[in-house]
Design a protein around this motif. Structure first.
Motif, PDB file in Angstrom:
ATOM      1  N   TRP A 110       0.845  -1.192   0.000  1.00 48.76           N
ATOM      2  CA  TRP A 110       0.000   0.000   0.000  1.00 48.76           C
ATOM      3  C   TRP A 110       0.878   1.240   0.000  1.00 48.76           C
ATOM      4  CZ3 TRP A 110      -3.330  -2.117   4.565  1.00 48.76           C
ATOM      5  CH2 TRP A 110      -4.167  -3.121   4.077  1.00 48.76           C
ATOM      6  N   PRO A 111       0.599   2.184  -0.863  1.00 50.22           N
ATOM      7  CA  PRO A 111       1.422   3.389  -0.923  1.00 50.22           C
ATOM      8  C   PRO A 111       1.244   4.274   0.304  1.00 50.22           C
ATOM      9  CG  PRO A 111      -0.459   3.584  -2.399  1.00 50.22           C
ATOM     10  CD  PRO A 111      -0.467   2.180  -1.891  1.00 50.22           C
ATOM     11  N   ASP A 112       2.319   4.934   0.705  1.00 48.08           N
ATOM     12  CA  ASP A 112       2.222   5.939   1.754  1.00 48.08           C
ATOM     13  C   ASP A 112       1.243   7.024   1.315  1.00 48.08           C
ATOM     14  OD1 ASP A 112       4.056   4.681   3.422  1.00 48.08           O
ATOM     15  OD2 ASP A 112       5.772   5.761   2.594  1.00 48.08           O
ATOM     16  N   TYR A 113       0.683   7.739   2.281  1.00 53.74           N
ATOM     17  CA  TYR A 113      -0.377   8.704   1.980  1.00 53.74           C
ATOM     18  C   TYR A 113       0.113   9.958   1.254  1.00 53.74           C
ATOM     19  CZ  TYR A 113      -3.721   6.051   4.790  1.00 53.74           C
ATOM     20  OH  TYR A 113      -4.567   5.092   5.281  1.00 53.74           O
ATOM     21  N   GLU A 356     -10.220  14.813  -4.391  1.00 48.76           N
ATOM     22  CA  GLU A 356     -11.098  13.851  -3.714  1.00 48.76           C
ATOM     23  C   GLU A 356     -10.458  12.482  -3.522  1.00 48.76           C
ATOM     24  OE1 GLU A 356     -13.793  16.664  -6.117  1.00 48.76           O
ATOM     25  OE2 GLU A 356     -11.886  15.595  -6.428  1.00 48.76           O
ATOM     26  N   SER A 357      -9.440  12.157  -4.318  1.00 49.22           N
ATOM     27  CA  SER A 357      -8.821  10.831  -4.246  1.00 49.22           C
ATOM     28  C   SER A 357      -7.620  10.777  -3.311  1.00 49.22           C
ATOM     29  CB  SER A 357      -8.392  10.378  -5.646  1.00 49.22           C
ATOM     30  OG  SER A 357      -9.513  10.189  -6.481  1.00 49.22           O
ATOM     31  N   CYS A 358      -7.327  11.881  -2.627  1.00 47.49           N
ATOM     32  CA  CYS A 358      -6.220  11.859  -1.678  1.00 47.49           C
ATOM     33  C   CYS A 358      -6.598  10.997  -0.471  1.00 47.49           C
ATOM     34  CB  CYS A 358      -5.867  13.277  -1.241  1.00 47.49           C
ATOM     35  SG  CYS A 358      -7.161  14.106  -0.285  1.00 47.49           S
ATOM     36  N   SER A 359      -5.670  10.800   0.440  1.00 47.02           N
ATOM     37  CA  SER A 359      -5.973  10.006   1.631  1.00 47.02           C
ATOM     38  C   SER A 359      -7.070  10.672   2.447  1.00 47.02           C
ATOM     39  CB  SER A 359      -4.715   9.844   2.494  1.00 47.02           C
ATOM     40  OG  SER A 359      -4.370  11.064   3.119  1.00 47.02           O
ATOM     41  N   TYR A 360      -7.774   9.880   3.238  1.00 47.11           N
ATOM     42  CA  TYR A 360      -8.934  10.374   3.976  1.00 47.11           C
ATOM     43  C   TYR A 360      -8.565  11.469   4.972  1.00 47.11           C
ATOM     44  CZ  TYR A 360      -7.148   6.221   6.415  1.00 47.11           C
ATOM     45  OH  TYR A 360      -6.335   5.257   6.968  1.00 47.11           O
ATOM     46  N   ASP A 361      -7.375  11.385   5.565  1.00 43.90           N
ATOM     47  CA  ASP A 361      -6.963  12.428   6.492  1.00 43.90           C
ATOM     48  C   ASP A 361      -6.690  13.740   5.754  1.00 43.90           C
ATOM     49  OD1 ASP A 361      -6.079  13.148   9.303  1.00 43.90           O
ATOM     50  OD2 ASP A 361      -4.260  13.640   8.185  1.00 43.90           O
TER      51      ASP A 361
END
Length: 575
Positions: A110-113, A356-361
């Motif tokens: 999984w890629p880092d955020y 919108e596709s960035c990490s949730y935080d």
């Protein structure tokens, strides 16, 4: 005579259980107190992922230098450098300890955020495999259960790989779907005992094996037992006053107390005190009423300082009525939904405000920044079309094949989910400017055709694309919004807990306002300030530090109890 133990651990999540297991292994008598009636805290309901850089698992090549390069690029604002480096340097050691106990983590691709930053990688997030809860004996039902949203049809346990495959309808998803259901019904012995799936996944798979080892080692976890006050003797924390079903009593701690009781996201008073924008406890996606900041307040009474309390571990959420009664509401995560192709998010002025596709935080941080700027966010709107509706979830609104429009209760429409034949008509229902929303949708369709988002760069990083739709070309994060009818849901500034808490040093010791350690008091997990400050570097950025600093706290307590480093030989005795 007061009850006495070497160490009292407050909280039974990943931080508390890690501290308890390490302390017990170092020969200390440990009691874990948990105010809830279930074991596992917020960790049990999480994805169960631990972000452990430089972990050395399965031949990974990450290094200390690469990790610090990434963190230095990501972290904004002041942090305790010694504490940050202690985390980086101790993670692999903690994992080895867990492995020696038979608890073996697996790195995930999984890629880092912040995948665009130097030093980012795709092997720092670690998980535990599916766990057979029958190993816990009669403690099996006492582990806090996963939310229904993490289960197929609110019943069948799915690991993360199965969850992502089924949610995205990726290749082979039907086989995985059938496997999940058959695995449950073939387990006839458990079905005779309980409806709960004995296969623990995600956060349950994290808590289960650690709890198993604690049971083997005779560590008591006392539920329904809340911390009321810390006890001080001669300037040192010497125990705690706890309550159980309204009865208060004292417990002495010979060597220390570890606060691992989670954050304060279920205290509206503390939210209002610390957060820069107005938020609600009812937007949080953690267990209701669990993390109310009682331990933080108890420590503050004795001079403990706090840090990084301005933000939560943000996670966009939506709200729906509870299935059993429409008089009650449930929170549903929308952490990946907001960035799937075929959807766009706008504030209440009708403007996009974030990738919108960035990490949730990062999405949540975008909501905070836009709320400060415009006052027209929290909540915002997620707008999508029928093609999206057919394929993906939108918070608690499941894909059409599972939850058709006809099956959605009539009282949900135009209150929790909105629908119209055109974007302009939908805008009227949302009190938005129809022309503005139509223009946003048109621009998104142009971006989808070209595969580029010139406004916010959506789909330009490995992270953005990893949670998109590989069948969507040319950019898996950008899809058209063209097929009628059109839908919208309100998206709230939810969280996975709080980033800030008690100020702790590199040995997990709680510090006062002058930065001096308070003797006898340690903190780990969301009860303490994040070593990353206000940033969230990768999946498991909460649980990784929780486990590492729980481990570090136990090492420090044992060292001070014996006046020698853990593992160091006894001093030679003179002849």
């Amino acid at each position: 005579m007061a009850e006495t133990h070497d160490v009292i651990v407050v909280g039974s999540g990943a931080a508390g259980l890690s501290a308890a297991l390490r302390a017990r292994e170092l020969g200390l008598d440990v009691l874990v107190v948990e105010k809830a009636h279930k074991i596992g805290g917020t960790s049990a309901t999480s994805g169960g992922v631990a972000w452990i850089p430089n972990n050395g698992l399965n031949g990974t090549t990450d290094t200390r230098e690469e990790t610090l390069e990434y963190l230095d690029a990501v972290i904004q604002g002041p942090v305790n450098r010694a504490r940050l480096e202690a985390y980086v340097d101790t993670g692999a050691e903690m994992l080895k300890f867990m492995g020696d106990q038979g608890i073996n983590f697996i790195p995930m691709p999984w890629p880092d955020y912040f995948a665009e930053m130097p030093g980012s990688r795709m092997d720092r997030s670690c998980v535990l495999p599916m766990y057979d809860a029958r190993k816990l004996g009669d403690k099996f039902p006492l582990v806090r259960d996963q939310y229904p949203r993490f289960k197929l049809f609110n019943r069948y346990a799915m690991n993360l790989e199965e969850t992502f495959a089924i949610a995205a309808r990726s290749k082979g998803w039907k086989r995985k779907f059938a496997k999940v259901i058959s695995r449950y019904w073939m387990d006839r012995s458990t079905r005779a005992f309980t409806k709960r799936d004995r296969n623990f996944v995600s956060g349950n798979a994290l808590i289960g094996p650690i709890l198993e080892k604690l049971i083997e080692k005779g560590v008591e976890i006392r539920t329904e037992t809340a911390l009321e006050e810390l006890t001080f003797t001669d300037g040192k924390v010497s125990g705690a006053t706890v309550s159980q079903f309204g009865t208060k009593y004292d417990i002495e701690a010979r060597h220390g107390v570890v606060i691992a009781a989670g954050g304060f996201e279920w205290s509206q008073e503390l939210r209002d005190r610390f957060y820069p924008v107005k938020t609600s406890i009812f937007w949080s996606s953690t267990p209701p009423g669990a993390n109310t900041g009682g331990a933080l307040i108890a420590a503050e009474k004795h001079g403990a300082a706090t840090e990084h309390t301005e933000e939560g571990w943000w996670a966009p959420t939506m709200i729906l009525p509870a299935p059993s009664s429409s008089n009650f509401q449930e929170v549903h995560q929308a952490i990946f939904d907001v960035g799937r192709p075929g959807a766009v998010c706008v504030n209440r002025n009708g403007d996009r405000f974030v990738n919108e596709s960035c990490s949730y935080d990062r999405f949540g941080a975008g909501m905070v920044a836009d709320q400060k700027k415009t006052g027209a966010n929290t909540p915002c709107w997620m707008v999508f079309d029928k093609a999206f509706r057919d394929k993906f979830t939108a918070g608690g609104i499941l894909p059409t094949a599972i939850m058709s429009d006809k099956s959605i209760p009539v009282d949900w429409w135009d209150h929790y989910v909105f629908k119209a034949d055109t974007p302009g008509e939908l805008a009227k229902k949302l009190n938005l400017d129809p022309a503005k929303l139509e223009d946003v949708v048109k621009r998104m369709n142009d971006y989808a055709a070209k595969g580029e988002d010139p406004e916010f760069g959506r789909g330009s990083t490995i992270y953005d694309q990893a949670f998109g739709d590989p069948t969507c070309k040319p950019n898996p994060a950008l899809g058209p919004i063209k097929k009628a009818p059109f839908y919208a849901i309100p998206v709230y500034l939810g969280d996975l807990g709080t980033k800030g808490g008690l100020k702790a040093d590199d040995k997990a010791r709680v510090c006062d306002g002058e930065g001096k350690p308070i003797p006898g008091l340690w903190a780990a997990g969301n009860a303490a300030g994040s070593p990353f400050g206000l940033n969230y570097p990768g999946a498991g950025g909460t649980i990784g530090p929780a486990m590492v600093f729980g481990y570090i706290a136990a090492n420090d307590i044992a060292s001070r109890a014996s006046n020698r480093a853990p593992g160091e030989a006894e001093p030679a005795t003179a002849e």
